[in-house]
Design a protein around this motif. Sequence first.
Motif, PDB file in Angstrom:
ATOM      1  N   UNK A 155      31.783 -19.685  66.112  1.00 25.77           N
ATOM      2  CA  UNK A 155      31.434 -19.047  67.217  1.00 25.77           C
ATOM      3  C   UNK A 155      32.014 -17.732  67.162  1.00 25.77           C
ATOM      4  N   UNK A 156      33.155 -17.481  66.796  1.00 30.12           N
ATOM      5  CA  UNK A 156      34.023 -16.314  67.049  1.00 30.12           C
ATOM      6  C   UNK A 156      33.388 -15.265  65.904  1.00 30.12           C
ATOM      7  N   UNK A 157      33.079 -15.692  64.857  1.00 24.47           N
ATOM      8  CA  UNK A 157      32.361 -14.948  63.648  1.00 24.47           C
ATOM      9  C   UNK A 157      31.236 -14.728  63.900  1.00 24.47           C
ATOM     10  N   UNK A 158      30.416 -15.697  64.424  1.00 23.87           N
ATOM     11  CA  UNK A 158      28.635 -15.434  64.610  1.00 23.87           C
ATOM     12  C   UNK A 158      28.568 -14.596  65.733  1.00 23.87           C
ATOM     13  N   UNK A 159      29.564 -14.556  66.803  1.00 29.69           N
ATOM     14  CA  UNK A 159      29.441 -13.683  67.804  1.00 29.69           C
ATOM     15  C   UNK A 159      29.649 -12.180  67.135  1.00 29.69           C
ATOM     16  N   UNK A 160      30.537 -12.078  66.299  1.00 31.68           N
ATOM     17  CA  UNK A 160      31.027 -10.822  66.131  1.00 31.68           C
ATOM     18  C   UNK A 160      29.681  -9.993  65.097  1.00 31.68           C
ATOM     19  N   UNK A 161      29.010 -11.036  64.385  1.00 24.82           N
ATOM     20  CA  UNK A 161      28.129 -10.540  63.404  1.00 24.82           C
ATOM     21  C   UNK A 161      26.854 -10.498  64.295  1.00 24.82           C
ATOM     22  N   UNK A 162      26.624 -11.319  65.402  1.00 27.32           N
ATOM     23  CA  UNK A 162      25.281 -11.027  66.275  1.00 27.32           C
ATOM     24  C   UNK A 162      25.567  -9.505  67.160  1.00 27.32           C
ATOM     25  N   UNK A 163      26.886  -9.318  67.477  1.00 28.77           N
ATOM     26  CA  UNK A 163      26.776  -7.991  68.350  1.00 28.77           C
ATOM     27  C   UNK A 163      26.436  -6.897  67.484  1.00 28.77           C
ATOM     28  N   UNK A 164      26.834  -6.723  66.210  1.00 34.64           N
ATOM     29  CA  UNK A 164      26.515  -5.965  65.037  1.00 34.64           C
ATOM     30  C   UNK A 164      24.998  -5.910  64.804  1.00 34.64           C
ATOM     31  N   UNK A 165      24.578  -6.858  64.649  1.00 38.69           N
ATOM     32  CA  UNK A 165      23.071  -7.318  64.424  1.00 38.69           C
ATOM     33  C   UNK A 165      22.195  -6.789  65.487  1.00 38.69           C
ATOM     34  N   UNK A 166      22.386  -7.112  66.700  1.00 39.50           N
ATOM     35  CA  UNK A 166      21.625  -6.899  67.800  1.00 39.50           C
ATOM     36  C   UNK A 166      21.634  -5.074  67.971  1.00 39.50           C
ATOM     37  N   UNK A 167      22.766  -4.479  67.783  1.00 39.57           N
ATOM     38  CA  UNK A 167      23.211  -3.212  67.923  1.00 39.57           C
ATOM     39  C   UNK A 167      22.188  -2.347  66.504  1.00 39.57           C
ATOM     40  N   UNK A 168      22.313  -3.067  65.496  1.00 41.01           N
ATOM     41  CA  UNK A 168      21.440  -2.371  64.573  1.00 41.01           C
ATOM     42  C   UNK A 168      19.727  -2.558  64.880  1.00 41.01           C
ATOM     43  N   UNK A 169      19.526  -3.381  65.489  1.00 41.10           N
ATOM     44  CA  UNK A 169      18.004  -3.956  65.699  1.00 41.10           C
ATOM     45  C   UNK A 169      17.622  -3.478  67.009  1.00 41.10           C
ATOM     46  N   UNK A 170      18.465  -2.711  67.919  1.00 40.73           N
ATOM     47  CA  UNK A 170      18.379  -2.548  69.346  1.00 40.73           C
ATOM     48  C   UNK A 170      16.703  -1.914  69.777  1.00 40.73           C
ATOM     49  N   UNK A 171      16.247  -1.329  68.789  1.00 41.81           N
ATOM     50  CA  UNK A 171      14.906  -0.695  69.020  1.00 41.81           C
ATOM     51  C   UNK A 171      13.862  -1.688  68.811  1.00 41.81           C
ATOM     52  N   UNK A 172      14.038  -2.881  67.906  1.00 35.79           N
ATOM     53  CA  UNK A 172      12.974  -3.781  67.788  1.00 35.79           C
ATOM     54  C   UNK A 172      13.390  -4.931  68.886  1.00 35.79           C
ATOM     55  N   UNK A 173      12.814  -4.598  70.072  1.00 38.56           N
ATOM     56  CA  UNK A 173      13.225  -5.442  71.236  1.00 38.56           C
ATOM     57  C   UNK A 173      12.359  -6.988  71.126  1.00 38.56           C
ATOM     58  N   UNK A 174      11.464  -6.750  70.612  1.00 39.09           N
ATOM     59  CA  UNK A 174      10.468  -8.348  70.450  1.00 39.09           C
ATOM     60  C   UNK A 174      10.951  -8.939  69.279  1.00 39.09           C
ATOM     61  N   UNK A 175      11.444  -8.230  68.324  1.00 31.68           N
ATOM     62  CA  UNK A 175      11.633  -9.101  67.027  1.00 31.68           C
ATOM     63  C   UNK A 175      12.947  -9.734  67.339  1.00 31.68           C
ATOM     64  N   UNK A 176      13.954  -9.011  67.938  1.00 28.81           N
ATOM     65  CA  UNK A 176      15.368  -9.825  67.966  1.00 28.81           C
ATOM     66  C   UNK A 176      15.308 -10.499  69.430  1.00 28.81           C
ATOM     67  N   UNK A 177      14.323 -10.597  70.288  1.00 29.68           N
ATOM     68  CA  UNK A 177      14.423 -11.524  71.583  1.00 29.68           C
ATOM     69  C   UNK A 177      14.720 -12.893  71.151  1.00 29.68           C
ATOM     70  N   UNK A 178      13.751 -13.429  70.321  1.00 23.37           N
ATOM     71  CA  UNK A 178      13.803 -14.913  70.027  1.00 23.37           C
ATOM     72  C   UNK A 178      15.152 -15.393  69.374  1.00 23.37           C
ATOM     73  N   UNK A 179      15.774 -14.436  68.632  1.00 20.04           N
ATOM     74  CA  UNK A 179      16.970 -14.716  67.901  1.00 20.04           C
ATOM     75  C   UNK A 179      18.098 -14.677  68.953  1.00 20.04           C
ATOM     76  N   UNK A 180      18.144 -13.838  70.057  1.00 23.98           N
ATOM     77  CA  UNK A 180      19.027 -13.820  70.951  1.00 23.98           C
ATOM     78  C   UNK A 180      18.930 -15.014  71.949  1.00 23.98           C
ATOM     79  N   UNK A 181      17.866 -15.473  72.117  1.00 23.96           N
ATOM     80  CA  UNK A 181      17.577 -16.807  72.505  1.00 23.96           C
ATOM     81  C   UNK A 181      18.160 -17.839  72.058  1.00 23.96           C
ATOM     82  N   UNK A 182      18.122 -18.118  70.875  1.00 25.46           N
ATOM     83  CA  UNK A 182      18.883 -19.148  69.905  1.00 25.46           C
ATOM     84  C   UNK A 182      20.032 -19.037  69.903  1.00 25.46           C
ATOM     85  N   UNK A 183      20.812 -17.630  69.986  1.00 24.89           N
ATOM     86  CA  UNK A 183      22.219 -17.745  69.963  1.00 24.89           C
ATOM     87  C   UNK A 183      22.639 -17.884  71.175  1.00 24.89           C
TER      88      UNK A 183
END
Length: 489
Positions: A155-183
Amino acid sequence: MKNNRFAVFIILTFLIYVMSNGEWCIPIFAWIYPILFLCMIYLNRTRKVYLIISSIYAIGFIVQFWRAIGMDIKICIIVAILLSFLKVLPYIYWSKSKMRFQDTIIFASIMVSIEYIIYLIYPALGGLSDAYTQYQNLYLLQIVTVTGIYGIIFLMYWTAAMVIWIWNNKSKKEYIRKYIIVYGSVIGLVFVYGVVMFHFVGNSDKSVRIAGVTVPISELLNNDKDVYSTFYTNTFTDENITNTRNKLSSVADELFLKTELEAQAGAKIVFWSELNGAVLKQDEDMLLQRASDMAKQEEIYLIVSLLVKTPYEDLKENKTVAFNPQGELISEYFKYGRSIGELCQKGDGMLKSFDTEYGRIAPFICSDMAFLSKIQQAGRNNVDILIVPASDWKEMTLLAAKTAIVRGVENGSNIIRHTNNGMSIVSNVKGCVLAQTDYFQSDTKTLSAQVAMKGRFTLYSYIGNLFVYLCNLYLLGSFILPQIKLRGG
């Protein structure tokens, strides 16, 4: 100017890493520093960044743990460098990946596998994991009843990777929404599970008074000329042996006096901290007879911790011997997890539990608590109370206490850990610290507390490190299946 900012960022990251574990532990920093390491990859796209991350890991490890683990500084440096080579691997993978959502899971799974490899190489190093920094996060801590500490690492390392991944894809709101829901769903389920386990599972109203007693035995063993030469050299004289026997007899007198006082104060179970019953082999039977008589006289369960030395033999016996209120010997357990340089016979690691009217009880000695496969016997055998006599040094005592607390939660056992030269604690099956005392600030050197008489079932006791194996399978599938498809195409 850009280089100056990056240098400042490196220094900041190093300081946060150093304070994420070890002697200056700030638990939230253990979540933050992996994010900063991943940021570093974006700030510097060259291979130099791997060396920077490895260096922070290595130097930080030495600062965090050198005094705590008691290694020679040269050995500690070598260990730190080797560990840094392992721990940089997830970041190398991340920098070379396409940084998809599944790569966040792979990143976390690689670190889980590495942490497990470190444990397999040397279990005591596994006790330094960042997961233990979260021992006071009691809702999160309950996940170890299923996954062990590796669920927290994931969970600690997945959280770190997710923070960076969300930041890198912040312009693709529809794309990242479902994955944010999974996380978010996974984090939510972990939290709900933690709330249920903490508030509704494993509650026990019945308790028993247990006391751990100790005397300043370390000073005698390490600094007294007669005792040190008799126990740790072959250059002693008959006069050394005579003086040693007299001095250790006085120690035993004090231990039995403290035992009697605690029994009269209401303790039903009394135990001595590690090494306290230091005795020469020719005097062992006499000491054990005194223990048997004391248990019968006070109608208590008495667990004596012995360090038995046979002159001219290198290996000593570091063990516990338990007596019931009838004075009968009911358990003898030899230490399994010997510390660095500890010249003692190695036990078989098999649980020596015994049933009492206060629940099922088992002794484990100090660093035995680092061995996951051995301590799982406590959960499988429904041990309600783990008695842990220990001997520490000041810098390592908090790390050892954290390990004991987490082991108790993993295996559904209540813990009472009493130590020389450190922090003694009582914790319940949920990881709550119910009592503690500091050897260096205590006049009596005694810990006495009410300990719950009932443990609880945990899945981890039976499935062990299944979560680690699932992470490994996911990694194998992620790396092998694409190659199979490529060749098949």
